[in-house]
Write an enzyme that holds these catalytic residues in place. Structure first.
Site, short mmCIF file in Angstrom:
data_model
loop_
_atom_site.label_atom_id
_atom_site.label_comp_id
_atom_site.label_asym_id
_atom_site.label_seq_id
_atom_site.Cartn_x
_atom_site.Cartn_y
_atom_site.Cartn_z
N ARG A 68 40.00 79.21 -49.35
CA ARG A 68 38.60 79.40 -49.75
C ARG A 68 37.79 78.37 -48.97
NH1 ARG A 68 37.26 79.41 -56.15
NH2 ARG A 68 37.75 77.20 -55.92
N LYS A 113 30.97 73.80 -64.93
CA LYS A 113 30.21 74.73 -64.08
C LYS A 113 29.87 76.01 -64.85
CE LYS A 113 34.56 76.44 -62.20
NZ LYS A 113 35.53 76.33 -61.11
N TYR A 130 24.71 107.09 -76.15
CA TYR A 130 24.50 107.76 -74.87
C TYR A 130 25.75 108.52 -74.43
CZ TYR A 130 20.36 104.82 -74.15
OH TYR A 130 19.15 104.21 -74.26
N HIS A 137 42.84 72.63 -54.46
CA HIS A 137 42.75 73.54 -55.61
C HIS A 137 43.87 74.57 -55.50
CE1 HIS A 137 40.69 75.20 -59.03
NE2 HIS A 137 40.45 76.36 -58.45
N ASP A 170 21.08 97.04 -75.75
CA ASP A 170 20.65 96.10 -76.80
C ASP A 170 21.32 96.34 -78.15
OD1 ASP A 170 18.50 95.29 -74.95
OD2 ASP A 170 17.80 97.33 -75.38
N ARG A 187 41.36 68.10 -63.28
CA ARG A 187 40.05 68.76 -63.44
C ARG A 187 40.25 69.95 -64.38
NH1 ARG A 187 41.07 68.93 -57.83
NH2 ARG A 187 41.17 71.20 -58.02
N CYS A 221 25.29 100.14 -75.86
CA CYS A 221 23.98 100.28 -75.20
C CYS A 221 23.55 98.92 -74.65
CB CYS A 221 22.93 100.79 -76.18
SG CYS A 221 23.38 102.30 -77.04
C1 LIG Z 1 36.67 75.78 -61.66
C2 LIG Z 1 37.42 74.69 -61.03
C3 LIG Z 1 38.31 73.91 -61.77
C4 LIG Z 1 38.66 74.21 -63.22
O1 LIG Z 1 39.48 75.34 -63.28
P1 LIG Z 1 40.06 75.86 -64.68
O2 LIG Z 1 41.03 76.91 -64.31
O3 LIG Z 1 38.90 76.42 -65.42
O4 LIG Z 1 40.65 74.70 -65.35
C5 LIG Z 1 38.91 72.84 -61.14
N1 LIG Z 1 38.67 72.58 -59.84
C6 LIG Z 1 37.83 73.31 -59.09
C7 LIG Z 1 37.61 72.96 -57.67
C8 LIG Z 1 37.19 74.41 -59.66
O5 LIG Z 1 36.38 75.15 -58.91
#
Ligand SMILES: *Cc1c(COP(=O)(O)O)cnc(C)c1O
Length: 372
Positions: free
Chosen positions: A136, A38, A265, A165, A314, A221, A312
């Site tokens: 969440r 992602k 700046y 999660h 750039d 994951r 800055c």
């Molecule tokens: C982003 C995400 C992950 C991966 O998390 P990391 O901490 O980057 O390994 C796994 N599961 C879900 C649902 C996520 O949103």
């Protein structure tokens, strides 16, 4: 992207491949590895990273939003792709067209998926999201999930997975993660008792994958750690990873600045003696955090030189007095592989009181990614 100025983010696909292999070795043979890509692969570049991960052995890919999944399909990636987040009603039929796996956490989503799948007479996989303590998205109770599944079933829609999660798996104290895990296990058991076995149960992000092997279940994951970043210092001894991204630039002008001549700046820095100042073509418009002003460093030929004055949009100024002879044609590295004496992303994140995820994600599209 064309690259006219000497500023780039180097992405080591070799390091990425090594990290995928390290995780494949770390998990059981039967456990699947989902590479999480992602947010443009955490800023590393969606398609090249996804391709390398799959080639190195990742079984599946995970993304946050449908746009990312479609980009992967258009690039020719054929592995299963799970969309973790919300998919609006209007685009669910497109998800079905592209063979994407959607996450179900409300009754509305499963209704939409069934509608689209039946209309197209196409098999669709879904994964159910359980809220085990992050609060969440997700359904908290097994009973709620069963009720939704009983009301909404279709021969075209297959519950392939169920997942949760963790919110605190990088904490050295395992108590909250264990509590979440047990909540998840009890929900899975309750659902499976009525619905039957769900093939893929999963809960581990990078931190939990590294720290809690008994929680791996059918799939892990892994996101941030595939890019070579550790969710916590205490995990370094458990698995060996290589940082994938380095941020590099070269000076476009070097000049002497004298006492009485403030830099950048807001005149926040003024030298006490004459110094050699290099200007580099990178700034907060490229995602170099402005909070590194008068605080951050670059590494030039193995030596640290400080950022002077405000970053800055750039451009940024560096005091190269200590390396002036070797600084003219050298590469200046803001962060890179700590094994090559570069400043690690972890160190930059600590300095800015943030997390390394945020820094790589913010390197803007204006900075070309060079794959090596
Ligand atoms: C982003 C995400 C992950 C991966 O998390 P990391 O901490 O980057 O390994 C796994 N599961 C879900 C649902 C996520 O949103």
């Amino acid at each position: 992207m064309t690259n006219y100025r000497p500023t780039w983010a180097e992405i080591s696909l070799e390091a990425l491949t090594q990290n995928v292999k390290a995780f494949k070795d770390y998990i059981d043979k039967e456990c699947q590895l989902m590479g999480v890509v992602k947010a443009d692969a955490y800023g590393h570049g969606l398609v090249p990273c996804a391709e390398s991960m799959v080639k190195a052995g990742a079984n599946r890919l995970g993304v946050a939003i449908m746009e990312e999944a479609i980009e992967l399909r258009k690039a020719g990636l054929e592995v299963p792709i799970l969309v973790f987040g919300y998919t609006p009603k209007e685009v669910v039929h497109e998800a079905v067209d592209y063979d994407l796996t959607l996450t179900v956490f409300t009754e509305e989503i499963i209704e939409d998926v069934i509608h689209a799948a039946e209309e197209k007479q196409k098999q669709v996989n879904i994964h159910i999201k359980v809220d085990s303590g992050m609060h969440r998205i997700g359904l908290k109770k097994g009973g709620d999930i069963l009720q939704i599944l009983e009301k909404n079933s279709s021969p075209y829609v297959h519950v392939e997975g169920i997942f949760t999660h963790f919110s605190d798996a990088d904490d050295e104290d395992p108590a909250y993660t264990e509590q979440q895990f047990h909540h998840f296990l009890s929900v899975v058991e309750e659902v499976e008792n009525v619905h039957g076995k769900i093939p893929i149960t999963h809960c581990c992000n990078s931190a939990a994958t590294i720290a809690f092997p008994p929680m791996h279940m059918d799939m892990v994951r892994v996101g941030v750690s595939l890019y070579g970043l550790y969710p916590g210092e205490h995990m370094k001894k458990l698995i060996s990873l290589q940082q994938v991204m380095s941020l590099k630039t070269k000076p476009i002008m070097i000049k002497t600045v004298y006492p009485g001549e403030p830099i950048s700046y807001g005149r926040s820095y003024e030298p006490e003696q004459p110094i050699e100042v290099a200007t580099v073509p990178i700034g907060y418009g490229d995602g170099l955090p402005r909070s590194l002003s008068n605080q951050g460093h670059v590494v030039i030929n193995g030596q640290r030189s400080p950022i002077v004055g405000k970053v800055c949009m750039d451009q940024t100024m560096i005091d190269v007095s200590s390396v002036v002879k070797s600084s003219r044609n050298a590469v200046y590295t803001f962060f890179g592989d700590p094994k090559e004496e570069h400043i690690s992303l972890q160190e930059v994140a600590d300095q800015l009181q943030t997390i390394h995820y945020e820094i790589t994600c913010q390197i803007s599209q204006r900075v070309p990614r060079k794959y090596v």
